[in-house]
Design a protein around this motif. Sequence first.
Motif, PDB file in Angstrom:
ATOM      1  N   LYS A   1      33.986  48.890  48.355  1.00 22.48           N
ATOM      2  CA  LYS A   1      34.714  49.788  47.441  1.00 22.48           C
ATOM      3  C   LYS A   1      35.816  49.018  46.713  1.00 22.48           C
ATOM      4  O   LYS A   1      36.017  49.193  45.510  1.00 22.48           O
ATOM      5  N   GLN A   2      36.565  48.171  47.441  1.00 19.95           N
ATOM      6  CA  GLN A   2      37.613  47.359  46.815  1.00 19.95           C
ATOM      7  C   GLN A   2      37.019  46.467  45.726  1.00 19.95           C
ATOM      8  O   GLN A   2      37.588  46.340  44.637  1.00 19.95           O
ATOM      9  N   PHE A   3      35.866  45.853  46.022  1.00 19.20           N
ATOM     10  CA  PHE A   3      35.239  44.965  45.053  1.00 19.20           C
ATOM     11  C   PHE A   3      34.813  45.732  43.808  1.00 19.20           C
ATOM     12  O   PHE A   3      35.019  45.272  42.676  1.00 19.20           O
ATOM     13  N   ARG A   4      34.210  46.900  43.992  1.00 21.76           N
ATOM     14  CA  ARG A   4      33.752  47.695  42.848  1.00 21.76           C
ATOM     15  C   ARG A   4      34.924  48.128  41.972  1.00 21.76           C
ATOM     16  O   ARG A   4      34.839  48.120  40.746  1.00 21.76           O
ATOM     17  N   GLU A   5      36.041  48.535  42.611  1.00 20.23           N
ATOM     18  CA  GLU A   5      37.233  48.943  41.850  1.00 20.23           C
ATOM     19  C   GLU A   5      37.806  47.757  41.080  1.00 20.23           C
ATOM     20  O   GLU A   5      38.218  47.885  39.934  1.00 20.23           O
ATOM     21  N   TYR A   6      37.844  46.598  41.739  1.00 15.55           N
ATOM     22  CA  TYR A   6      38.375  45.396  41.091  1.00 15.55           C
ATOM     23  C   TYR A   6      37.482  44.976  39.929  1.00 15.55           C
ATOM     24  O   TYR A   6      37.956  44.668  38.842  1.00 15.55           O
ATOM     25  N   ALA A   7      36.162  45.010  40.145  1.00 18.58           N
ATOM     26  CA  ALA A   7      35.215  44.591  39.108  1.00 18.58           C
ATOM     27  C   ALA A   7      35.263  45.522  37.905  1.00 18.58           C
ATOM     28  O   ALA A   7      35.120  45.088  36.761  1.00 18.58           O
ATOM     29  N   SER A   8      35.508  46.839  38.145  1.00 21.82           N
ATOM     30  CA  SER A   8      35.547  47.788  37.031  1.00 21.82           C
ATOM     31  C   SER A   8      36.780  47.575  36.154  1.00 21.82           C
ATOM     32  O   SER A   8      36.765  47.869  34.963  1.00 21.82           O
ATOM     33  N   LYS A   9      37.858  47.040  36.745  1.00 28.30           N
ATOM     34  CA  LYS A   9      39.089  46.800  35.978  1.00 28.30           C
ATOM     35  C   LYS A   9      39.136  45.399  35.381  1.00 28.30           C
ATOM     36  O   LYS A   9      39.982  45.104  34.545  1.00 28.30           O
ATOM     37  N   CYS A  10      38.260  44.524  35.855  1.00 29.84           N
ATOM     38  CA  CYS A  10      38.290  43.126  35.430  1.00 29.84           C
ATOM     39  C   CYS A  10      37.758  42.994  34.003  1.00 29.84           C
ATOM     40  O   CYS A  10      36.651  43.430  33.709  1.00 29.84           O
ATOM     41  N   GLN A  11      38.553  42.407  33.113  1.00 33.23           N
ATOM     42  CA  GLN A  11      38.141  42.178  31.736  1.00 33.23           C
ATOM     43  C   GLN A  11      37.836  40.702  31.551  1.00 33.23           C
ATOM     44  O   GLN A  11      38.687  39.854  31.816  1.00 33.23           O
ATOM     45  N   PRO A  12      36.629  40.385  31.088  1.00 30.98           N
ATOM     46  CA  PRO A  12      36.319  38.961  30.884  1.00 30.98           C
ATOM     47  C   PRO A  12      37.202  38.347  29.803  1.00 30.98           C
ATOM     48  O   PRO A  12      37.531  39.004  28.812  1.00 30.98           O
ATOM     49  N   VAL A  13      37.601  37.103  30.015  1.00 31.28           N
ATOM     50  CA  VAL A  13      38.445  36.401  29.040  1.00 31.28           C
ATOM     51  C   VAL A  13      37.583  36.057  27.828  1.00 31.28           C
ATOM     52  O   VAL A  13      36.503  35.476  27.959  1.00 31.28           O
ATOM     53  N   SER A  14      38.055  36.450  26.650  1.00 33.17           N
ATOM     54  CA  SER A  14      37.266  36.177  25.442  1.00 33.17           C
ATOM     55  C   SER A  14      37.288  34.682  25.139  1.00 33.17           C
ATOM     56  O   SER A  14      38.334  34.043  25.159  1.00 33.17           O
ATOM     57  N   GLN A  15      36.116  34.141  24.894  1.00 30.89           N
ATOM     58  CA  GLN A  15      35.984  32.718  24.588  1.00 30.89           C
ATOM     59  C   GLN A  15      36.082  32.519  23.065  1.00 30.89           C
ATOM     60  O   GLN A  15      35.430  33.231  22.318  1.00 30.89           O
TER      61      GLN A  15
END
Length: 201
Positions: free
Chosen positions: A175-189
């Motif tokens: 659950k912690q991983f899913r919450e973290y992944a949903s908020k994680c924004q990839p750095v624009s290259q």
Amino acid sequence: MQTKNLLLFSLLLGSSFAVLAADEIINPLAPKGTVLDTGAAPAPTVSGISFGGISLNDSSFYEIPTEKCPKGDVVAELVGEYGLTEKVYIFQSERGYGVVEMSQIYRDLETGVRRKSNNSCRVFKGMKIQGELDCKGIKTVKKEPYENCAFEAKIWGHSQSELGAFALVTSKLDKQFREYASKCQPVSQGKSLKERMDFGF
């Protein structure tokens, strides 16, 4: 002119009464303030405080239901420490294994006086704690032996096998991983020089 104004006023007054009658039909035989059923659904009633139609019931603030605890405190040892964004611990007592999250309480339990963070009150694997550990819910537990260290404990499971406690920890980490992944924004290259030249940027 006066007759015209009077006629217009009568029409407006009549339409107002018609709207009122459509909303609430008063029964002259019923006690004062009684409204007949017009077929409309009754307004929902909410117990307790509400805000914007949402009930602020205390139980909605907690993810885990509280249980009635057996009398007497339990002494347990923290035997496992896990976490991605928040730490979760497996504890072992004479009644089995359990899963708990713990945070330090910065108020003295006896005097109620607020105190600073105490390094000796940190939570670590191998630490022994005492409190109502054999029931789900948010409880206050102490370090054993008591050294003026108190913790708020969220107890997710108790009286389980080691395998059951580990499965519960795994679900919490997932659950912690899913919450973290949903908020994680990839750095624009940034675009390469060739791409910028090809498109005129």
